[in-house]
Design an enzyme around this catalytic site. Structure first.
Site, PDB file in Angstrom:
ATOM      1  N   ASN A 199     -42.303  32.940 -16.864  1.00 57.72           N
ATOM      2  CA  ASN A 199     -43.194  34.100 -16.873  1.00 57.72           C
ATOM      3  C   ASN A 199     -42.578  35.346 -16.253  1.00 57.72           C
ATOM      4  O   ASN A 199     -43.289  36.287 -15.883  1.00 57.72           O
ATOM      5  CB  ASN A 199     -44.502  33.755 -16.165  1.00 57.72           C
ATOM      6  N   VAL A 248     -42.606  40.697 -13.850  1.00 54.36           N
ATOM      7  CA  VAL A 248     -43.501  39.551 -13.841  1.00 54.36           C
ATOM      8  C   VAL A 248     -44.558  39.723 -14.924  1.00 54.36           C
ATOM      9  O   VAL A 248     -45.114  40.798 -15.090  1.00 54.36           O
ATOM     10  CB  VAL A 248     -44.210  39.425 -12.470  1.00 54.36           C
ATOM     11  N   CYS A 249     -44.797  38.643 -15.679  1.00 51.17           N
ATOM     12  CA  CYS A 249     -45.784  38.706 -16.752  1.00 51.17           C
ATOM     13  C   CYS A 249     -46.862  37.661 -16.497  1.00 51.17           C
ATOM     14  O   CYS A 249     -46.747  36.520 -16.921  1.00 51.17           O
ATOM     15  CB  CYS A 249     -45.083  38.437 -18.085  1.00 51.17           C
ATOM     16  N   ILE A 250     -47.906  38.047 -15.727  1.00 54.16           N
ATOM     17  CA  ILE A 250     -49.054  37.143 -15.582  1.00 54.16           C
ATOM     18  C   ILE A 250     -50.325  37.935 -15.806  1.00 54.16           C
ATOM     19  O   ILE A 250     -50.347  39.160 -15.686  1.00 54.16           O
ATOM     20  CB  ILE A 250     -49.126  36.417 -14.214  1.00 54.16           C
ATOM     21  N   ASN A 301     -50.106  38.517 -24.156  1.00 50.62           N
ATOM     22  CA  ASN A 301     -50.388  37.124 -24.492  1.00 50.62           C
ATOM     23  C   ASN A 301     -51.876  36.915 -24.686  1.00 50.62           C
ATOM     24  O   ASN A 301     -52.623  36.815 -23.735  1.00 50.62           O
ATOM     25  CB  ASN A 301     -49.895  36.206 -23.376  1.00 50.62           C
TER      26      ASN A 301
END
Lengths: 166, 263
Positions: free
Chosen positions: A82, A89-91, A102
């Site tokens: 992620n 950071v990809c959350i 997403n």
């Protein structure tokens, strides 16, 4: 006006994080002159490949914070499903709705103006412990996490040693 | 095999997202709160013979004006609040205006009872507090609602008022959300608190109850019937000597969107 409100909120959060720091996390502005760029230090969660690592990330806040979330980037980048190759950071908690790369993250926690830096950092710690391999920020890391955990762990451990200067 | 297949399907997600992004950019170029107009532009959005076209025509026979709100997922709160502030100006000096102002001011205490930290929420209240002031004018109101930060902060505050209403009167609302969310708290953190998340009937009912205002929604849906209206009245109405003389806030619903209408 917006900048002043954002600044006030960031100062409040900084004070709160200093007084009641959660385990394994510290964060604060890099310089007193600019409260909109923070540095965060995160300890790798135990019983994971990231254990014993201390990871540095930069958080950049928009002037309409907390209406919009900050961005977060690990420097140096961390090998993780992620985290993009450049360290971003990809959350879900870092995405405003409608700005979510997403679509399947609908069930997870998302950004709202009552979230906080502390909640982001705690989410990042859980993300390190439990990657979401359906999010394709780092496809190579996602695939390796699924199919070759040993190799994945070895790469991460090498990075951990680097952060410790070993 | 299944995993491989999943990975292959991803680009189509990307394509869908790219398309949504184009639409979104188009929507985001529109003003947050448009000028009050006739129904010509709205009518032109639909082909003649289309059920929506027919319903807009019916609406234009009953309503005097239309005010478009930006399609950004915050439209319900933005439309409602603009209509409310406008009504406060038009009904200045009335008992209704006085009671609504009291409700809005009291909402700060309600947020605290619902567990929100006033250090955080009082910042969100400020622009709304100014917008409901007696000294405000329609020019100032329009100007304030056109400024992203002010307008969005007001939306943010009303989202929290909605959340507090749901939390504090959960018995009223739980039955409507438990099929899609495990708890009221989960519903709030996904469907109420985040900016840009669209509103549903439950949000409207909660807002009506929290503010004590009657909301009338012209329902422009695709059903093959005449245009109908949903009248949402508060369960805890304002204490008024003459409840019949209070204004109604009129909104126009189309699938996924709310605007303001003037009947």
């Amino acid at each position: 006006m917006s900048r002043a409100t954002a600044l006030k909120r960031l100062m409040t959060e900084y004070r709160e994080l200093t007084v009641n720091a959660p385990d394994g996390i510290t964060a604060g502005p890099i310089s007193e002159d600019n409260f909109f760029v923070w540095e965060a230090l995160i300890c790798g969660p135990s019983d994971t490949a990231y254990e014993n690592g201390i990871f540095t990330a930069t958080m950049t806040f928009p002037t309409d914070y907390p209406l919009s979330p900050p961005t977060m980037k690990f420097t140096p980048p961390l090998f993780h499903p992620n985290i993009y190759a450049d360290g971003r950071v990809c959350i879900s908690i870092l995405h405003a709705p409608g700005d979510d790369p997403n679509m399947y993250e609908l069930a997870s926690e998302r950004w709202s103006p009552v979230q906080s830096v502390e909640k982001i950092l705690l989410s990042v710690v859980s993300m390190l412990a439990e990657p979401n391999d359906e999010s394709g920020a780092n496809i190579e890391a996602s695939k390796m996490w699924r199919s070759d955990r040993e190799k994945f762990n070895a790469i991460v451990r090498a990075q951990v040693n680097q952060t410790l200067g070993l | 095999m299944d995993i491989e297949k999943k990975a292959d399907e991803r680009p189509s997600d990307t394509e869908i997202l790219a398309y949504e992004k184009t639409l979104r950019a188009e929507f985001l170029a529109a003003p947050l709160v448009g000028a009050s107009t006739g129904f010509g532009a709205l009518l032109a959005e639909f082909h003649e013979g289309n059920i929506f076209h027919k319903k807009v025509q019916q609406l234009s026979g009953k309503a005097v004006a239309f005010r478009a709100i930006r399609k950004d997922g915050n439209c319900f709160y933005r439309a409602l609040c603009f209509a409310l502030c406008e009504a406060l100006l038009n009904f200045q000096g009335t008992e209704w205006a006085k009671r609504v102002r009291e409700r809005v001011l009291d909402s700060r205490k309600i947020l605290i009872s619902a567990g929100y930290d006033p250090i955080i929420t009082d910042d969100f209240f400020e622009p709304l507090g100014e917008a409901i002031a007696e000294t405000y004018s329609i020019e100032k109101l329009t100007e304030a609602f056109e400024k992203d930060y002010i307008s969005d902060t007001i939306v943010c505050y009303l989202r929290l008022v909605t959340a507090a209403e749901l939390k504090l009167n959960r018995d009223l609302y739980e039955a409507f959300i438990l099929d899609s969310h495990p708890t009221i708290e989960d519903f709030i953190s996904h469907q109420v608190e985040p900016m840009g998340i669209e509103s549903d009937q439950i949000h409207i009912v909660a807002m009506s109850n929290a503010l004590g205002v009657t909301i009338n929604v012209a329902n422009l849906d695709g059903s093959d019937a005449d245009l109908n209206f949903h009248d949402i009245t508060p369960m805890m109405p304002l204490e008024l000597e003459n409840p019949k003389s209070q204004p109604v806030l009129n909104l126009l619903y189309r699938p996924g969107h709310y605007d303001i209408v003037y009947l």
